[in-house]
Design an enzyme around this catalytic site. Sequence first.
Site, PDB file in Angstrom:
ATOM      1  N   VAL A 105      23.068   3.102   9.522  1.00 40.72           N
ATOM      2  CA  VAL A 105      23.571   2.154   8.529  1.00 40.72           C
ATOM      3  C   VAL A 105      23.671   2.887   7.200  1.00 40.72           C
ATOM      4  CG1 VAL A 105      23.217  -0.057   7.390  1.00 40.72           C
ATOM      5  CG2 VAL A 105      22.424   0.271   9.750  1.00 40.72           C
ATOM      6  N   MET A 108      18.465   5.353   2.633  1.00 37.54           N
ATOM      7  CA  MET A 108      19.887   5.246   2.895  1.00 37.54           C
ATOM      8  C   MET A 108      20.450   6.643   3.089  1.00 37.54           C
ATOM      9  SD  MET A 108      23.215   5.375   1.972  1.00 37.54           S
ATOM     10  CE  MET A 108      23.026   6.193   0.437  1.00 37.54           C
ATOM     11  N   PRO A 109      21.023   6.996   4.232  1.00 41.50           N
ATOM     12  CA  PRO A 109      21.275   6.153   5.375  1.00 41.50           C
ATOM     13  C   PRO A 109      19.984   5.749   6.125  1.00 41.50           C
ATOM     14  CG  PRO A 109      22.708   8.079   5.383  1.00 41.50           C
ATOM     15  CD  PRO A 109      21.643   8.325   4.358  1.00 41.50           C
ATOM     16  N   LEU A 110      20.070   4.627   6.808  1.00 39.47           N
ATOM     17  CA  LEU A 110      18.968   4.142   7.633  1.00 39.47           C
ATOM     18  C   LEU A 110      19.327   4.389   9.089  1.00 39.47           C
ATOM     19  CD1 LEU A 110      16.387   2.512   8.215  1.00 39.47           C
ATOM     20  CD2 LEU A 110      17.743   0.427   7.911  1.00 39.47           C
ATOM     21  N   TYR A 138      15.172   7.628   6.001  1.00 36.34           N
ATOM     22  CA  TYR A 138      14.719   6.351   6.545  1.00 36.34           C
ATOM     23  C   TYR A 138      15.072   6.334   8.031  1.00 36.34           C
ATOM     24  CZ  TYR A 138      14.492   5.284   1.601  1.00 36.34           C
ATOM     25  OH  TYR A 138      14.202   5.348   0.254  1.00 36.34           O
TER      26      TYR A 138
END
Length: 231
Positions: A72, A1-3, A40
Amino acid sequence: MPLLYIDVIEGRDPGEIKALLDTAHVAVVEAFEVPERDRYQVVKSHPAGEIVALDTGLGIDRSEQLVIIHLVSRRRTRAQKERLYALLAERLRDDCGLDPADLIVSVTENDDEDWSFGSGRAQFLTGELHWVFAANRHVRFARGWPRRFRNAETSGGAVRQSRALPLIVPHHSAIRHQADGQGVIRQSDVVKPGMRARFDELRALAARRARGASAQPGDGRARTCTQWSVR
């Protein structure tokens, strides 16, 4: 996270893809102040005919070097997002030769219950990741802490000024630990095993500072950490 989901037009070699991923990660770490290992990324290469990206009437000319980044993340401030857009455009231009006109970025936000990083647990909800992120922020801050500041010593819930080391351990209700006079942090049984790496970094930093690494030249006062308490 963040992706990060990164879509590109096919034709880039593995070295170019790696540089793209590394540079994007550096920008995310700086803009969102996330840990280095909070990485990620998923890349997909498409034939040119599978991506259509016009300009919404802005007069932007695209090329086949187009990069679309869909990120995301937990909720971020408007300032953080604007900083991310600027950093991505700047770093990808400088490090990867990407024309800023060929960069499209979109951010989708979600909440703590929307993440599981493994083992079937929602680590933001269990508290496992709150320690990791808080420790990262305080370690980063402690490295640049002005020498004129002093630690806030905690005793019986009261906070008073001391001449000890800068306070670098975050306050969190799920964690309790202390450091002795030599700067050695004793881990409590509520600190999860998965937090060991960040905890070890804090312990090493405390030990270095307790040995006098933070003392100003000519300052004869001993600077040892008397007690750190987290609530």
